[in-house]
Design an enzyme around this catalytic site. Sequence first.
Site, PDB file in Angstrom:
ATOM      1  CG  HIS A   1      -0.232   3.178  -1.633  1.00  7.08           C
ATOM      2  ND1 HIS A   1      -0.969   4.204  -2.171  1.00  7.08           N
ATOM      3  CD2 HIS A   1       0.180   2.419  -2.692  1.00  7.08           C
ATOM      4  CE1 HIS A   1      -0.976   4.108  -3.486  1.00  7.08           C
ATOM      5  NE2 HIS A   1      -0.294   3.024  -3.839  1.00  7.08           N
TER       6      HIS A   1
ATOM      7  CG  HIS B   1      -4.473   1.524  -3.041  1.00 10.82           C
ATOM      8  ND1 HIS B   1      -3.217   1.153  -2.594  1.00 10.82           N
ATOM      9  CD2 HIS B   1      -4.506   1.175  -4.350  1.00 10.82           C
ATOM     10  CE1 HIS B   1      -2.538   0.597  -3.575  1.00 10.82           C
ATOM     11  NE2 HIS B   1      -3.299   0.601  -4.666  1.00 10.82           N
TER      12      HIS B   1
ATOM     13  N   GLY C   1      -6.465   6.198  -9.388  1.00 10.71           N
ATOM     14  CA  GLY C   1      -5.503   7.211  -8.989  1.00 10.71           C
ATOM     15  C   GLY C   1      -4.779   7.798 -10.183  1.00 10.71           C
TER      16      GLY C   1
END
Lengths: 287, 287
Positions: free
Chosen positions: A34, A37, A147
């Site tokens: 998504h 990433h 993330g």
Amino acid sequence: MKIVNTIAQLKTIVQNAKKEAKTIGLVPTMGYLHEGHLSLAGRAREENDLVIMSIFVNPKQFGPNEDFASYPRNLERDTRLAEPVGVDIIFAPSVEEMYPEDGGITIRAGRQSEILCGASRPGHFDGVLQVVAKLFNLSEPTRAYFGQKDAQQVAIIQTLVRDYNFPLEIRTLPIVREVDGLAKSSRNVYLTEQERAMAPSIYEGLIEAKEEFLLNKNVRAAIELATKHITNKTSGKMDYIELLSYPDLKEITETTEHFLLATAVYIGKTRLIDNIIFSLKGETANV
Amino acid sequence: MKIVNTIAQLKTIVQNAKKEAKTIGLVPTMGYLHEGHLSLAGRAREENDLVIMSIFVNPKQFGPNEDFASYPRNLERDTRLAEPVGVDIIFAPSVEEMYPEDGGITIRAGRQSEILCGASRPGHFDGVLQVVAKLFNLSEPTRAYFGQKDAQQVAIIQTLVRDYNFPLEIRTLPIVREVDGLAKSSRNVYLTEQERAMAPSIYEGLIEAKEEFLLNKNVRAAIELATKHITNKTSGKMDYIELLSYPDLKEITETTEHFLLATAVYIGKTRLIDNIIFSLKGETANV
């Protein structure tokens, strides 16, 4: 862009890059990419000569009753998304390729792993550290990108890199959200339409709690506010919601500078996580 | 030859070597060097552009009742011995330099560590793997050199390198012995004159057992013979003596190719280890 499935292929690519003194950016993922990433890959592209993205649903970080089997996988889709952001190499090994033999050596993630997601997912972070250590050694990255959505994971990996002297730099990027605030996640595909409509309340609850805390410095009141908001607005069951110091993940004190407000909520059968990292001066992405 | 005490200094040296595409040989030691260590350094010199020897008595691999405090240390003596065999860099950090912070991440050595020395030294191999992983990451060696005297240690480190994909090669060199057969060891300085005179019986016992086993393939008879020899000829107390497959350290079977005959004996207060690795065709050093 090249897709490689074997360790031998990857090692050849890495060795050649090292010979040419190229910097290497590694983006470890479990695929079903998504925008979160892709933002990591984009940053890796800016900062390195060679960008390696690993796509590997790591069985060692799933518990026996978790969603390893059903975790979404689509390499063809991932390939299509990764190429335009500048990934050079997708490393997509099989489980047998990553774990051909098992001599029984394990990594235990320690104190930072006993709370938050670690409390409800025993062994999860041990499995994360195992695969991350392997990916570091296989890719020999100059920089590795993670993330902030998995804030606890980032904190634990930072500890691994620090205490075991891995010769690389960890880069953390902010959570990428849908327009309604829901944190992007590969697991969002599990949500029914109705569940998807409720899911933004998680982030709303976190914002309410952060604002309450910044106003009154009362942890309990802040947590209660978020809990109330999330349980009222969703059919969800809270797994946890906590306000801790970051990145050490301890109880906050008078001297705490950075705060992690983190939650995991079951929306139907789907466990979603979200967090905000902030200081008394406002929201911060990187610590 | 240069002596460095800090991680920062070592990293600069390693980074410069990497820039020049130099190969690096690492010889991890606890110092108080003997000919065994020097043979490792000599081989590292032959095979690499840069030779780093670490000298660090690692507290994490000593139990609470073991000889960490009294373990012999003499950096000046070590320096004098290491220079002529071609060591470029001695890395001699303090405990605080190696373990400045502790986030609690541990490595557990697994099944191979539960027997032999691992049974009498719980946690020993966990501590070995911790420092070895750190030294690998700090030195980024092309090759790392270990003596066969710690055969179990070598087997476990080989498993670490294999299962965690450390990008380096492990080289093992044969045990270096005194003329009377006693395996060279930094701990031999602990022996009184009388104890020193008895100590060669350890190796004699191993040889007897090996010959008995090659003749009759009877593990129990072989072990009994060595036990008898060693307990008769010394005032020592056997810690263990075992005949296992190598390097997997399992019970031997019809198909075992390489055998490890290993013992630990207390001579007075000093715990000495020794071993023979052999196949049905004769003694072998490297597996």
